[in-house]
Design a protein around this motif. Structure first.
Motif, PDB file in Angstrom:
ATOM      1  N   VAL A  34       0.804  -1.213   0.000  1.00 11.61           N
ATOM      2  CA  VAL A  34       0.000   0.000   0.000  1.00 11.61           C
ATOM      3  C   VAL A  34       0.843   1.272   0.000  1.00 11.61           C
ATOM      4  N   THR A  35       2.080   1.210   0.464  1.00 12.85           N
ATOM      5  CA  THR A  35       2.888   2.425   0.545  1.00 12.85           C
ATOM      6  C   THR A  35       3.259   2.977  -0.831  1.00 12.85           C
ATOM      7  N   LEU A  36       3.285   2.120  -1.867  1.00  7.74           N
ATOM      8  CA  LEU A  36       3.683   2.566  -3.200  1.00  7.74           C
ATOM      9  C   LEU A  36       2.700   2.199  -4.297  1.00  7.74           C
ATOM     10  N   CYS A  37       2.015   1.091  -4.158  1.00  8.93           N
ATOM     11  CA  CYS A  37       1.168   0.579  -5.240  1.00  8.93           C
ATOM     12  C   CYS A  37      -0.275   1.056  -5.083  1.00  8.93           C
ATOM     13  N   LYS A  38      -0.856   1.535  -6.153  1.00 11.22           N
ATOM     14  CA  LYS A  38      -2.227   2.048  -6.090  1.00 11.22           C
ATOM     15  C   LYS A  38      -3.240   0.941  -5.838  1.00 11.22           C
TER      16      LYS A  38
ATOM     17  N   THR B  81       5.580  -3.985   3.538  1.00 10.32           N
ATOM     18  CA  THR B  81       6.938  -3.707   4.014  1.00 10.32           C
ATOM     19  C   THR B  81       6.997  -3.773   5.534  1.00 10.32           C
ATOM     20  N   ARG B  82       6.006  -3.206   6.180  1.00  8.48           N
ATOM     21  CA  ARG B  82       5.982  -3.252   7.649  1.00  8.48           C
ATOM     22  C   ARG B  82       5.866  -4.695   8.136  1.00  8.48           C
ATOM     23  N   LEU B  83       4.986  -5.472   7.513  1.00  9.58           N
ATOM     24  CA  LEU B  83       4.807  -6.863   7.942  1.00  9.58           C
ATOM     25  C   LEU B  83       6.074  -7.678   7.684  1.00  9.58           C
ATOM     26  N   ALA B  84       6.699  -7.490   6.522  1.00 10.30           N
ATOM     27  CA  ALA B  84       7.933  -8.218   6.220  1.00 10.30           C
ATOM     28  C   ALA B  84       9.041  -7.841   7.200  1.00 10.30           C
ATOM     29  N   THR B  85       9.098  -6.574   7.593  1.00 10.97           N
ATOM     30  CA  THR B  85      10.096  -6.125   8.570  1.00 10.97           C
ATOM     31  C   THR B  85       9.861  -6.788   9.920  1.00 10.97           C
TER      32      THR B  85
END
Length: 281
Positions: free
Chosen positions: A101-105, A112-116
């Motif tokens: 959601v941070t980059l893709c419409k 990214t947060r979950l993967a981190t």
């Protein structure tokens, strides 16, 4: 100091077919690296390899032509640079993810947060067999969650609110023809809806809203010599419950598996219903 011997056994290097050489894998988080990290990787490749890099299917960066007698020294330098080695063997592998959601419409979940978070709490955990996790931000499934041991994709279950003016924006953006508007009343065919959330995102009147939002979870997928698709274990879980859900799946797998078994093999042996019950304990 790290223990290079443990690192060599547990982390990212693979022997090349050329005697005495190995490929070393450096982990990324959701496929992301900073320009400073890339410069450090380039330095390592020039120093220990032949300046050659390869991007693996699990979003790691692979340095070729490393002499095996230099692995300990190289691993220590990777650690000193603040970089992460990839993982190998019977344990949780590097988590792959799309931009989300941070980059893709089209994104729904913050991949990214979950993967981190998963990198911090489960990657490298010893298990009966290697375990791959993939996270996609929406049902487009760009990270291929259905062919990983544990896979997630973002999902929105829409519902009709009020205020429809009959503009048909929702029907124009629904690629699976799951929504109709008749006399300014939208109706959703749940048998067709894939949960992409396009109707909710593109309704200018907010007449469609998210009834539920989070992740769909699959288990048991893999490729290799005997590929299999994962089975949907949860249709929608809230985003904030994704970590605990994955940890419960890993704990159930750890209890039920024999040495060398992947999650899909366990499910084939005991049945999906029994596995799900173990997860829910």
């Amino acid at each position: 100091m790290i223990n290079p011997c443990n690192s060599i056994r547990q982390h990212g290097h693979i022997k090349q077919q050329q005697q005495g050489f190995a490929a070393v894998r450096i982990r990324t988080i959701a496929g992301n690296m900073t320009s400073d990290q890339l410069r450090k990787v380039a330095y390592l490749s020039d120093k220990y390899g032949q300046g050659q890099l390869h991007i693996t299917t699990r979003q790691s960066v692979e340095i070729h032509w490393v002499q095996e007698n230099q692995l300990k020294t190289m691993f220590q330098e990777i650690y000193d640079f603040g970089l992460l080695l990839a993982v190998r063997g019977p344990r949780v592998m590097t988590v792959i993810a799309c931009p989300g959601v941070t980059l893709c419409k089209r994104g729904i979940g913050d991949t990214t947060r979950l993967a981190t978070q998963l990198n911090d709490c489960v990657v490298g955990r010893d298990l009966s067999g290697k375990t791959k996790i993939a996270v996609s931000g929406c049902p487009s499934s760009c990270a291929k969650p259905q062919i990983n041991d544990i896979g997630l994709h973002g999902i929105i279950i829409p519902t009709v609110f009020e205020g429809c003016v009959g503009c048909n924006f929702c029907t124009q953006h629904c690629k699976v023809a799951a929504i109709k508007v008749e006399e300014m009343i939208p109706s959703i065919d749940s048998s067709k809806c894939i949960g992409c959330g396009a109707c909710v995102k593109n309704c200018p009147q907010k007449a469609l809203t998210a009834k539920r939002q989070g992740y769909t979870v699959y288990v048991g997928g893999k490729i290799g010599k005997k590929p299999m698709l994962g089975t949907k274990i949860f249709s929608v879980i809230p985003e904030q419950e994704a970590i605990s859900c994955i940890q419960r799946i890993l704990e159930a797998y750890s209890r039920l598996s024999f040495k060398g078994e992947r999650i899909g093999t366990v499910i084939n042996r005991i049945g999906m219903t029994n596995f799900q019950q173990e997860v829910l304990k």
